[in-house]
Design a protein around this motif. Structure first.
Motif, mmCIF file in Angstrom:
data_model
loop_
_atom_site.group_PDB
_atom_site.id
_atom_site.type_symbol
_atom_site.label_atom_id
_atom_site.label_comp_id
_atom_site.label_asym_id
_atom_site.label_seq_id
_atom_site.Cartn_x
_atom_site.Cartn_y
_atom_site.Cartn_z
ATOM 1 N N PHE A 81 -15.938 -11.232 -15.506
ATOM 2 C CA PHE A 81 -16.416 -9.897 -15.870
ATOM 3 C C PHE A 81 -16.270 -9.721 -17.369
ATOM 4 C CE2 PHE A 81 -15.638 -5.393 -16.765
ATOM 5 C CZ PHE A 81 -16.776 -4.822 -16.207
ATOM 6 N N GLU A 82 -17.338 -9.304 -18.012
ATOM 7 C CA GLU A 82 -17.348 -9.068 -19.453
ATOM 8 C C GLU A 82 -17.377 -7.561 -19.702
ATOM 9 O OE1 GLU A 82 -17.288 -9.106 -23.391
ATOM 10 O OE2 GLU A 82 -17.025 -10.901 -22.160
ATOM 11 N N THR A 83 -16.413 -7.077 -20.517
ATOM 12 C CA THR A 83 -16.294 -5.639 -20.739
ATOM 13 C C THR A 83 -17.509 -5.053 -21.452
ATOM 14 O OG1 THR A 83 -15.089 -6.096 -22.782
ATOM 15 C CG2 THR A 83 -13.787 -5.741 -20.786
ATOM 16 N N THR A 84 -18.224 -5.849 -22.233
ATOM 17 C CA THR A 84 -19.413 -5.349 -22.930
ATOM 18 C C THR A 84 -20.615 -5.239 -22.010
ATOM 19 O OG1 THR A 84 -19.982 -7.596 -23.636
ATOM 20 C CG2 THR A 84 -18.622 -6.280 -25.123
ATOM 21 N N MET A 85 -20.516 -5.784 -20.797
ATOM 22 C CA MET A 85 -21.592 -5.696 -19.809
ATOM 23 C C MET A 85 -21.014 -5.083 -18.535
ATOM 24 S SD MET A 85 -23.272 -9.454 -20.358
ATOM 25 C CE MET A 85 -23.796 -10.026 -21.975
ATOM 26 N N PRO A 86 -20.826 -3.763 -18.488
ATOM 27 C CA PRO A 86 -20.062 -3.152 -17.397
ATOM 28 C C PRO A 86 -20.716 -3.258 -16.036
ATOM 29 C CG PRO A 86 -21.053 -1.472 -18.807
ATOM 30 C CD PRO A 86 -21.285 -2.783 -19.481
ATOM 31 N N THR A 87 -22.021 -3.461 -15.957
ATOM 32 C CA THR A 87 -22.680 -3.523 -14.646
ATOM 33 C C THR A 87 -22.877 -4.947 -14.154
ATOM 34 O OG1 THR A 87 -24.880 -3.472 -15.693
ATOM 35 C CG2 THR A 87 -23.882 -1.360 -15.099
ATOM 36 N N LYS A 88 -22.703 -5.931 -15.036
ATOM 37 C CA LYS A 88 -22.929 -7.324 -14.648
ATOM 38 C C LYS A 88 -21.606 -8.025 -14.362
ATOM 39 C CE LYS A 88 -27.249 -8.313 -17.127
ATOM 40 N NZ LYS A 88 -27.873 -9.222 -18.125
ATOM 41 N N PHE A 89 -21.648 -8.949 -13.414
ATOM 42 C CA PHE A 89 -20.515 -9.829 -13.173
ATOM 43 C C PHE A 89 -21.050 -11.122 -12.561
ATOM 44 C CE2 PHE A 89 -21.065 -7.455 -9.284
ATOM 45 C CZ PHE A 89 -20.815 -8.368 -8.272
ATOM 46 N N MET A 90 -20.241 -12.164 -12.607
ATOM 47 C CA MET A 90 -20.642 -13.474 -12.095
ATOM 48 C C MET A 90 -19.636 -13.940 -11.050
ATOM 49 S SD MET A 90 -22.073 -15.576 -15.399
ATOM 50 C CE MET A 90 -20.495 -15.583 -16.222
ATOM 51 N N VAL A 91 -20.156 -14.675 -10.078
ATOM 52 C CA VAL A 91 -19.333 -15.226 -9.002
ATOM 53 C C VAL A 91 -19.628 -16.716 -8.895
ATOM 54 C CG1 VAL A 91 -18.730 -15.120 -6.563
ATOM 55 C CG2 VAL A 91 -19.423 -13.038 -7.758
ATOM 56 N N GLY A 92 -18.568 -17.533 -8.897
ATOM 57 C CA GLY A 92 -18.700 -18.958 -8.627
ATOM 58 C C GLY A 92 -18.403 -19.222 -7.163
ATOM 59 N N ALA A 93 -19.194 -20.089 -6.538
ATOM 60 C CA ALA A 93 -19.117 -20.260 -5.090
ATOM 61 C C ALA A 93 -18.704 -21.671 -4.711
ATOM 62 C CB ALA A 93 -20.458 -19.906 -4.448
ATOM 63 N N GLU A 94 -18.411 -21.836 -3.414
ATOM 64 C CA GLU A 94 -17.994 -23.129 -2.881
ATOM 65 C C GLU A 94 -19.126 -24.148 -2.872
ATOM 66 O OE1 GLU A 94 -14.459 -22.719 0.310
ATOM 67 O OE2 GLU A 94 -16.352 -21.836 0.945
ATOM 68 N N ASN A 95 -20.369 -23.688 -2.815
ATOM 69 C CA ASN A 95 -21.502 -24.613 -2.761
ATOM 70 C C ASN A 95 -21.934 -25.116 -4.136
ATOM 71 O OD1 ASN A 95 -22.635 -22.317 -3.815
ATOM 72 N ND2 ASN A 95 -24.315 -22.191 -2.332
ATOM 73 N N GLY A 96 -21.182 -24.788 -5.189
ATOM 74 C CA GLY A 96 -21.490 -25.278 -6.529
ATOM 75 C C GLY A 96 -22.446 -24.414 -7.317
ATOM 76 N N SER A 97 -22.804 -23.248 -6.795
ATOM 77 C CA SER A 97 -23.748 -22.362 -7.484
ATOM 78 C C SER A 97 -23.007 -21.227 -8.173
ATOM 79 C CB SER A 97 -24.760 -21.774 -6.488
ATOM 80 O OG SER A 97 -25.525 -22.792 -5.886
ATOM 81 N N VAL A 98 -23.653 -20.710 -9.212
ATOM 82 C CA VAL A 98 -23.160 -19.531 -9.938
ATOM 83 C C VAL A 98 -24.134 -18.399 -9.668
ATOM 84 C CG1 VAL A 98 -22.624 -18.536 -12.188
ATOM 85 C CG2 VAL A 98 -22.064 -20.925 -11.720
ATOM 86 N N PHE A 99 -23.614 -17.254 -9.241
ATOM 87 C CA PHE A 99 -24.447 -16.105 -8.908
ATOM 88 C C PHE A 99 -24.252 -15.028 -9.964
ATOM 89 C CE2 PHE A 99 -23.185 -17.836 -4.657
ATOM 90 C CZ PHE A 99 -24.408 -18.429 -4.378
ATOM 91 N N MET A 100 -25.352 -14.627 -10.594
ATOM 92 C CA MET A 100 -25.349 -13.495 -11.515
ATOM 93 C C MET A 100 -25.633 -12.244 -10.708
ATOM 94 S SD MET A 100 -25.008 -12.664 -14.750
ATOM 95 C CE MET A 100 -25.369 -14.197 -15.602
ATOM 96 N N CYS A 101 -24.750 -11.252 -10.779
ATOM 97 C CA CYS A 101 -24.849 -10.079 -9.917
ATOM 98 C C CYS A 101 -24.917 -8.802 -10.744
ATOM 99 C CB CYS A 101 -23.654 -10.006 -8.963
ATOM 100 S SG CYS A 101 -23.392 -11.508 -7.991
ATOM 101 N N ASN A 102 -25.493 -7.787 -10.122
ATOM 102 C CA ASN A 102 -25.596 -6.464 -10.734
ATOM 103 C C ASN A 102 -24.962 -5.464 -9.778
ATOM 104 O OD1 ASN A 102 -26.223 -4.166 -12.140
ATOM 105 N ND2 ASN A 102 -28.433 -4.284 -11.825
#
Length: 554
Positions: A310-331
């Motif tokens: 989570f980046e404080t300069t982007m309050p609505t965005k966050f990222m999740v790393g998963a078990e399947n090796g993918s990175v999910f950009m979320c809103n």
């Protein structure tokens, strides 16, 4: 008492200005050695002696001084009593005499402070000259699990203000291999004292992830092995101030937690391999304030999460790393739950072990998984930069907070790699063997001079870095920015080219599906394919007999 001072000239005008100039060296004295003195010395061969010194454990204790100097008959907690005593003392002649004597001394000190600015920066405009030195890192302190049953140090978090403490979580992550007599405590260590923990954190289940509150350094939040989340206020003791109920918590170990930028400074969110991302408020942990299922295909197939960013300069965005090796950009502010996952970056062959945005360029982020690390740009689906595959599995990675092009990785073989992308990209700038046990986590101090690495044997090692690895180099930020932009532009060009090829291939398949050759046209296609096949066989050096036309007809 009024203090008045007048100066006729400034302090810099006192005395004659000093003029310096270059001149050759002048020999003032040449003292020749006296051979007579050599008789007083005996030449001996040096010898080395090793001695095992006795180790002593010490503990720092302090007191909190509120008020002092009150007589026994005065209650300092009673405001009226203290006011009456002050008025009584102020009328005493001895008190007035003491104040008058101290006033002259104080006046002299004040005049001195006003005459000379002792905090003046004489060389503020002079730029620092960075010396070119070989990068190095050395072990500063090692903090070991004080319990008899050693547990893995799964995560470490630095004290937010000055980094003089570290909070370390201890747990056994191997399934059903937790000893019955194992301690569940985790510890806060003083960086200067590796002998005794500064404070104990006692949870209901072993802590897997732990993080300081950046707004309130007295508050920590921890994710436990049984899926519960607890928060501690170290001013209130070793036990959790509050915990989440088991029915509202995760169903798997909480592998990562992150604080959210908010006015209250009391909100955070967590992720687990049960596929849930839950938002919490420490003021009310009875239920999560919001939840999200990691369902990228939107078909009910949930993917387990391993790491958050989570980046404080982007309050609505966050990222999740998963078990399947993918990175999910979320809103977080999506209209419906199905639209919370906005982008998917398929990057690794195994679970994502680390995920962090660059502190200088937030649109670029780092991911670590399997045997490699990759650098991404938000608007490019493929990685723009990456490291070569290592011989050992990667367990964690993080950016340097003071140098934009430097990041650190930890591996299962107990080594830490330090990468400097401005210096070279193919190999790490420096590799340090921290310990023989596999490493679990690596985190850099806010000032960039120290990094902490935790291991499976319960040890936490702090490494001190050289200035070349911790201080920003000249023009480093602009050089690395140009490098990231160049690589992102190259990947966009390759993506556009691949997209055009896919479109042409689809069009070709569509056209070929409508055209079905018959008769002589079909025979020509078959004969051309046979000729290509036998030509390839002959070029490979294999003897083969081509069938004749008569044999083919039979």
């Amino acid at each position: 008492m009024e203090i008045v001072y007048v100066y006729q000239r400034k302090h810099k005008d006192f005395g004659k200005q000093t003029n310096l100039r270059d001149q050759p060296a002048v020999l003032c004295l040449d003292e020749q050695p006296d051979p007579m003195y050599m008789r007083n010395y005996v030449e001996r061969n040096p010898c080395s002696v090793e001695v095992n010194t006795e180790s002593f454990s010490f503990q720092n204790r302090g007191i909190m001084h509120l008020q002092g100097g009150w007589p026994k008959d005065v209650d300092p907690t009673d405001v009226e009593h203290t006011i009456r005593y002050r008025k009584k003392i102020e009328k005493d002649d001895e008190y007035l005499r003491a104040v008058k004597n101290l006033g002259s001394v104080m006046e002299h000190c004040i005049k001195q402070n006003n005459a000379i600015d002792i905090y003046q920066e004489h060389f503020a405009e002079v730029t620092d000259t960075l010396e070119v030195e070989q990068p190095w890192a050395k072990s500063s302190n090692v903090y070991r699990d004080p319990n008899e049953v050693k547990r893995a140090a799964t995560q470490v978090s630095w004290y937010p203000d000055d980094g003089n403490k570290i909070a370390v979580a201890y747990s056994v992550l191997q399934f059903q291999q937790m000893p019955s007599n194992m301690s569940m405590d985790s510890y806060i260590w003083d960086v200067e004292n590796p002998n005794v923990p500064d404070q104990v954190l006692t949870p209901t289940s072993p802590i897997v992830s732990l993080k300081y509150n950046p707004k309130d350094p007295h508050v920590l939040v921890g994710g436990c092995y049984n899926g519960l989340l607890s928060y501690w206020d170290v001013r209130k003791g070793s036990y959790p101030a509050d915990s989440t109920p088991i029915e509202k918590s995760h169903r798997d170990p909480v592998y990562n937690v992150a604080w959210v930028q908010s006015k209250s400074g009391a909100e955070f969110f967590s992720v687990s391999t049960d596929g849930q991302v839950l938002w919490w408020d420490i003021r009310k942990l009875s239920e999560p304030t919001e939840s999200m299922l990691i369902d990228p295909e939107k078909n009910g197939t949930v993917v387990g999460g391993t790491v958050l960013d989570f980046e404080t300069t982007m309050p609505t965005k966050f990222m999740v790393g998963a078990e399947n090796g993918s990175v999910f950009m979320c809103n977080k502010k999506a209209k419906n739950p199905g639209e919370k996952i906005t982008h998917i970056y398929p990057g690794h062959h195994g679970p994502i072990r680390a995920l962090q945005r660059n502190p200088f360029f937030p649109k670029n982020f780092l991911s670590a998984g399997d045997w490699t690390t990759k650098i991404w740009a938000e608007d490019v689906r493929s990685p723009i930069m990456g490291t070569k595959y290592c011989n050992s599995y990667l367990t964690d990675a993080c950016w340097s907070p003071t140098r934009p092009s430097v990041f650190f990785t930890s591996k299962l073989d107990g080594t830490v790699d330090i990468w400097d992308n401005v210096f070279k990209q193919n190999d790490p700038t420096l590799t340090i063997q921290v310990c023989e046990a596999p490493l679990h986590c690596i985190k850099a101090q806010e000032h960039g001079k120290l990094i902490a690495a935790t291991a499976r044997d319960g040890s936490t090692t702090i490494l001190e870095l050289s200035d070349s690895l911790s201080k920003m180099q000249r023009n480093e930020k602009s050089i690395f920015s140009q490098m990231l932009e160049r690589e992102a532009k190259r990947e966009k060009t390759l993506e556009a080219s691949a997209r055009e090829k896919r479109i042409k291939a689809q069009q070709k398949r569509a056209n070929s599906a409508t055209f079905r050759p018959t008769g002589s046209a079909l025979d020509e296609l078959i004969k051309s394919a046979e000729d290509d096949f036998f030509l390839t066989i002959e070029q490979a050096g294999i003897d083969v007999v081509r069938p004749t036309a008569k044999a083919a007809e039979n």
